[in-house]
Design an enzyme around this catalytic site. Structure first.
Site, short mmCIF file in Angstrom:
data_model
loop_
_atom_site.label_atom_id
_atom_site.label_comp_id
_atom_site.label_asym_id
_atom_site.label_seq_id
_atom_site.Cartn_x
_atom_site.Cartn_y
_atom_site.Cartn_z
NE ARG A 147 26.03 9.97 -9.98
CZ ARG A 147 25.95 10.25 -8.68
NH1 ARG A 147 25.95 11.51 -8.27
NH2 ARG A 147 25.86 9.28 -7.79
CB CYS A 178 20.09 13.00 -5.32
SG CYS A 178 20.31 13.10 -3.52
#
Length: 277
Positions: free
Chosen positions: A180, A239
């Site tokens: 990611r 995050c």
């Protein structure tokens, strides 16, 4: 005396009869409540990430899981049956890596002293035959009286992060998995990639092969090398939506570091506001 932020199953068993113990199940996912009702730790009360630990509106302004107002969260604590003397133990079904750590951070941020996350989460408890239950459980409601009127742990906002991308004295830490971060895959947000100049230290690096936290000594060594002598005030953790980043903040507290800044909006907010990813 500082409370160890991690509790092991054998320690939880030792305090399981304490009258002020409050256990909370903070698992997430589309069937979280139903899964909780099928099986959870005895006396555990379900906490919902989306309604209890966030006030969701427009992800462009605050990300997918923005914090509730301080006063609303205090009301939630009372609704859940927590008072200032409660021994709070939190777990989820992802080794504390999801909403368990977020709830821990939020309780710490309102000044609650006695709050710990269960090492290994639900899986560890099952493996060691901790008593389980089904259905719904609750504690008597309380009136939580906070000593503060705003969050007490350090945070930054999108403009602060923008400034930090242009100042290499700062360290922006992305705790998402490597694919990611690299922009190879993005299963949740609209755009793949990462914040400019952010460095990747996946939260999974906090755990050993059994899904338990690495020792404080090992964590201390790994993060000391990674931080390169930067002060905690120069460090920003994020995050996807300000949830999993708390797992790394928990690991840092466990290892004896000062808790650095949390960017709650995280990638979910940043990626909706800037094209430079």
């Amino acid at each position: 005396m500082k409370t160890n932020p991690i509790i092991n199953i054998d320690e939880l068993l030792q305090i399981s009869n304490h009258s002020n113990l409050r256990i909370f199940d903070v698992r997430t996912g589309p069937n979280a409540k139903e899964d909780y009702q099928k099986k959870h730790l005895k006396n555990a009360v379900f906490v919902d990430l989306n309604t209890d630990l966030a006030e969701i509106n427009d992800p462009k302004n605050g990300g997918r899981h923005p914090l509730p107002t301080f006063s609303n969260f205090i009301k939630t604590l009372g609704k859940l049956g927590i008072d200032k003397d409660s021994e709070v133990v939190i777990y989820d079904d992802k080794n504390g890596a999801n909403a368990g750590a977020r709830f821990w951070w939020m309780l710490k941020a309102v000044g609650h002293k006695n709050v710990r996350v269960l090492n290994g989460g639900l899986q560890s408890a099952e493996n060691q035959n901790y008593p389980l239950n089904s259905g719904n459980e609750n504690y008597p409601k309380t009136d939580y009286i906070a000593d503060f009127n705003d969050w007490q742990l350090p945070q930054v906002w999108i403009d602060d992060v923008k400034s930090a991308t242009e100042n290499l004295d700062n360290l922006i830490v992305d705790v998402r998995e490597s694919q990611r971060y690299q922009g190879i895959t993005e299963p949740i947000d609209l755009v793949a990639g990462h914040i400019p100049n952010a460095e990747n230290f996946p939260f999974s690096e906090n755990l050993d092969e059994n899904g338990l936290f690495k020792s404080p000594e090992i964590l201390k060594e790994k993060y000391t090398e990674f931080f390169k002598n930067k002060d905690s005030k120069q460090i920003i953790f994020h995050c996807g939506s300000g949830v999993t980043a708390c797992h790394s903040l928990l690991a840092l507290d466990y290892a004896g570091f000062e808790i650095p800044n949390l960017y709650v909006g995280s990638w979910s907010e940043w990626s909706r506001n800037f094209d430079d990813v």
